[in-house]
Design an enzyme around this catalytic site. Sequence first.
Site, PDB file in Angstrom:
ATOM      1  N   ASP A 264       7.750 -28.481  25.730  1.00  0.00           N
ATOM      2  CA  ASP A 264       8.291 -27.791  24.555  1.00  0.00           C
ATOM      3  C   ASP A 264       9.817 -27.769  24.566  1.00  0.00           C
ATOM      4  O   ASP A 264      10.429 -26.968  23.848  1.00  0.00           O
ATOM      5  CB  ASP A 264       7.772 -26.350  24.507  1.00  0.00           C
ATOM      6  N   ASP A 417      -2.178 -14.972  28.610  1.00  0.00           N
ATOM      7  CA  ASP A 417      -3.094 -15.089  29.740  1.00  0.00           C
ATOM      8  C   ASP A 417      -3.991 -13.855  29.865  1.00  0.00           C
ATOM      9  O   ASP A 417      -5.201 -13.963  30.061  1.00  0.00           O
ATOM     10  CB  ASP A 417      -2.314 -15.313  31.034  1.00  0.00           C
TER      11      ASP A 417
END
Length: 685
Positions: A264, A417
């Site tokens: 990214d 997460d």
Amino acid sequence: MESLKWWSKSETHRGTPVIVKMENPNNWSIEEDFSLNNDTTKPNKNAKQLTWVLLLKAHRAAGCITSIAPATFFIYSAVRRRLSAGRTDTEKTEKNGSSRFYFCIKMFLFISVLMLVFEITAYFKGWHFGAPDLHLQYLFTLTNPFAFQGFFDSVYSRWVLIRVEYLAPPLQVLANACIYLFLIQSLDRLVLCLGCFWIKFKKIKPVPKQSVVTDLESGDEGFFPMVLVQIPMCNEKEVYQQSIGAVCNLNWPKSKILIQVLDDSDDPTTQLLIQDEVHKWKTDGANIVYRHRVLRDGYKAGNLKSAMSCSYVKDYEFVAIFDADFQPQPDFLMKTVPHFKDNEELGLVQARWSFVNRDENLLTRLQHVNLAFHFEVEQQVNGIFLNFFGFNGTAGVWRIKALEDSGGWLERTTVEDMDIAVRAHLHGWKMVFLNDVECQCELPESYEAYRKQQHRWHSGPMQLFRLCLPDIIKSKISIWKKLNMIFLFFLLRKLILPFYSFTLFCVILPMTMFVPEATLPAWVVCYIPATMSFLNILPSPKSFPFLVPYLLFENTMSVTKFNAMISGLFQLGSAYEWVVTKKSGRSSEGDLVSLTEKDSKEIQRGGSEPDLEKLEEEMKEKARKIKNKKHNRIYTKELMLAFLLLTASARSLLSAQGIHFYFLLFQGLSFLLVGLDLIGEQIAS
């Protein structure tokens, strides 16, 4: 001669023989022999011998001062050098929530300074108080207007009455509430430690039903499912080589593994470097692909979601995730994937972290204490007894079916997460934590990087709690699991812990110094925190010398954690801020060996041997440039709280509150060191 005769005469008749024992200058004694003294009823001590003792002790004290002076000068010089290029955190644009929080701290400090001046003036005018309450004789003075002498006495007496009637009762109620929360959280910590001791005593550990047969050539025997490995990264040019190299060296049949490098980065140079590294490993035979997103929507969650949308993902059964600074051992998949064999309810296998730079500085040592407890105690106990814990975002293997069944990666919080782990648990998936499988990574070495990381880690759970609470209540899991998730996992460990830590020790305790009618017992201030810190440090016994610094630093970090918790709970400006944790690129010995092997392979393919002296000079020049660009950042919130606590410690001296004074003094100094950015590495520009 006459004077000598007089001296000898006085020695034999008037003085008392004295024997000075000096085996230890700190423990001396004077023994007097009265047999030669004519008047045994009134022995006279020998002033001359006592003077020699005092001179010897003064000489030793002067030696200590002489040795302390150079050390003090060295520390002062180091502090001055680091602060000379300091920059305050107010140079950046402050978010609304953060600026309001900072304004409240400043006002609190301003009021406390005024109150300290007021209390000192009262003290010198005869208003002496004991610890912690007023002396009884002053109660009559307060209610007898004819006893006042002067305007100041009248004003101060009214202030004391206001304290007693209006300020102390609500402050004491708030203090008692925080004490109860403190005791509940301490009990939870104790239960977790007992669970860990039971696991160690019984030698309980997850065991796979079938081990892998290491036939990597054919892959026909044993359990070798299709595994997808993802390495999400963003502008992390310091560590990309280590992570890509470690993942490409995983022991797994090449026909049954695919590595995705999910880049990214918005820096063109970093993109080219990563592409070149991927190309090198692909040339060496690794099954690896490079993916880059132009629009970085959703940060890490968006990156993982985009990668899972590829058409070839349907051919894979499991996905292993490693952040850019993680370096798995070659046998990582061999130790984790077999746990999925004949266990269709298992959705996640999580490995523990180890750290290549845990001894780099004081900040990394203190972080290691926290994370060692997190993995050794929290994750292991929850994994063994509940089959549920928060996914750590990396160094884990997911069953792709569990990800899809739970709704996949969502970009709604900064803790994607934990989000996916909670949703998987609500859908009935189990989790296994392997405490004996480690994956090396890197700890933040600067306070700036650690502070931003902790802000994200503590604001995200509060965002998630608001979003997941209706789903938890409506889910089909047992009532016990619902209560555990709501009250223990979210409220107690994610909300109450930062709330009482900041409120009790950074707000209520200083206030009780200025309102002494409200009290905090010594066991709350000292004994229980010390006991809890002792339990926290048990999983890392080599860190016992840092017990006191750890206790003080945890209270210091409470301002960041409290601010993050509030911003996440009420959706303030900085709640959705995502900042990639700065890495320094520390390498382990295994990385260096693999790098050497890689260089030797390139040489065998016909490449020229690198000029080691030239490379060394280039590395030194690069390090020198980075060092010259480094600076300190001055943290205003921490500095304001430092002055507040030091002001409260000065006020505690007027009431002779011993343990409270020392706690406030050292806690204030801890805030001061952190506020001046003297605890970790400096920040590179």
